[in-house]
Design a protein around this motif. Sequence first.
Motif, PDB file in Angstrom:
ATOM      1  N   ARG A   1      -8.998  35.117  -9.891  1.00 24.20           N
ATOM      2  CA  ARG A   1      -9.910  34.343  -9.060  1.00 24.20           C
ATOM      3  C   ARG A   1     -10.640  33.344  -9.959  1.00 24.20           C
ATOM      4  O   ARG A   1     -10.974  33.653 -11.106  1.00 24.20           O
ATOM      5  N   VAL A   2     -10.896  32.151  -9.425  1.00 21.58           N
ATOM      6  CA  VAL A   2     -11.628  31.112 -10.146  1.00 21.58           C
ATOM      7  C   VAL A   2     -12.760  30.630  -9.251  1.00 21.58           C
ATOM      8  O   VAL A   2     -12.544  30.330  -8.074  1.00 21.58           O
ATOM      9  N   ASP A   3     -13.967  30.572  -9.813  1.00 19.74           N
ATOM     10  CA  ASP A   3     -15.095  30.131  -8.992  1.00 19.74           C
ATOM     11  C   ASP A   3     -15.368  28.634  -9.176  1.00 19.74           C
ATOM     12  O   ASP A   3     -14.664  27.941  -9.919  1.00 19.74           O
ATOM     13  N   LYS A   4     -16.379  28.144  -8.494  1.00 20.80           N
ATOM     14  CA  LYS A   4     -16.643  26.705  -8.461  1.00 20.80           C
ATOM     15  C   LYS A   4     -17.146  26.147  -9.784  1.00 20.80           C
ATOM     16  O   LYS A   4     -17.145  24.926  -9.977  1.00 20.80           O
ATOM     17  N   MET A   5     -17.557  27.016 -10.712  1.00 23.38           N
ATOM     18  CA  MET A   5     -17.912  26.575 -12.058  1.00 23.38           C
ATOM     19  C   MET A   5     -16.748  26.719 -13.029  1.00 23.38           C
ATOM     20  O   MET A   5     -16.901  26.496 -14.228  1.00 23.38           O
TER      21      MET A   5
END
Length: 412
Positions: free
Chosen positions: A58-62
């Motif tokens: 998973r990759v977040d918005k930062m």
Amino acid sequence: MATNLKINGERLWDSLMEMAKIGATEKGGVCRLALTDLDRQARDLFVKWCKEAGCSIRVDKMGNVFARRPGKDNSLAPVMTGSHIDSQPTGGKFDGVYGVLCGLEVIRSLNDMKYETLRPVEAAIWTNEEGSRFAPAMVASGVFAGVFDLDYGLNRADPDGKTMGEELKRIGYAGEDEVGGRPVHAFFEAHIEQGPILEAEKKTIGIVQGAQGQRWFEVVLTGQEAHAGPTPMKVRKDALVGAAHVIGAINRIGHDNQPFACATVGMINSSPNSRNVIPGKVFFTIDLRHPDDAILSKMAAEAKAACEEAVARNHLEMDFKEIWYSPPVKFDASCVAAVKKGADELGLSNLNIISGAGHDSCYMNRVAPTAMVFIPCEGGISHNEIENATKEDCRDGCDVLLRAMVERANAA
């Protein structure tokens, strides 16, 4: 806990050396600035390895990357570890990335042993820990912990005006997940010490109790540009002379507040930077550190007073801004105890220690029980291409991390 919990030290070392090829420098270090193409290549390699180990990504918005190994009960909050893979312009091949690849090695070793933890285990990359391209440091873990808001993080700009948000999109790591706001059962970070204490004391493992507080300032002194020949000394408004006074004062502040104090002017830009023109404007940074917040505040007041004195003596104007404050950190007692237990079970010599550097753990400590594992680095040298650690110490630190994480990952 199983007594045979051990990582594969050779595999960990091989991974470190393979990752070190990305951004390798002639002197044996790395230059892998945050959100550059080299950062993307390193992220891609980590993600590839994690997928091969059966992890979901998973990759977040930062742009923070999380690789998850499932547990027996995936409804439970995970035990997380990780660090960063961005470097200083003349950085070493262990700073940050050792902690990231220790997380991967913990997952790989659990797979090898067919060991199923109760809770999920995650290995993370935190974006822009160093702060060398985008200030301040640790900004993405800071957004995760709620210290900064998302807009602030995405709008941090480099010296060329490129923002983190723009560069995340460019390299393909502008994720869709919200940043933070989810439970983490515990967080651990393995790291080289970046100082000389463990080596001097002949100890293998640092049991990190907490971290120094930090204050970062940006200062602009403005005088008047003039010809270096015809302009008499007594009428000059030399901004660089003013900066020189401040630099000496900052060094004295560090010496006067021992033990533990550190005070540094690490960046300076003089304008117009011509050999026969009196400098009319100077930008410089101040970095102050101390584990006692009261003393750190005193140092900050002394630094501002030094700047004001330089302004008055040299007929200058000043813009003085504090751009970052990270208070002293005390890590969670139970997580610290888990690290200590792991080192003792393995028969590894260890020492309680305070981190002189900032780490993503300092922010994670605000949202989850947190602790760190330190290993020695040669000569205490870091943020330098000659930064070095031994294969054995890297293995031992990861073995301690594995045991601490498994203990917490099996807690209901």
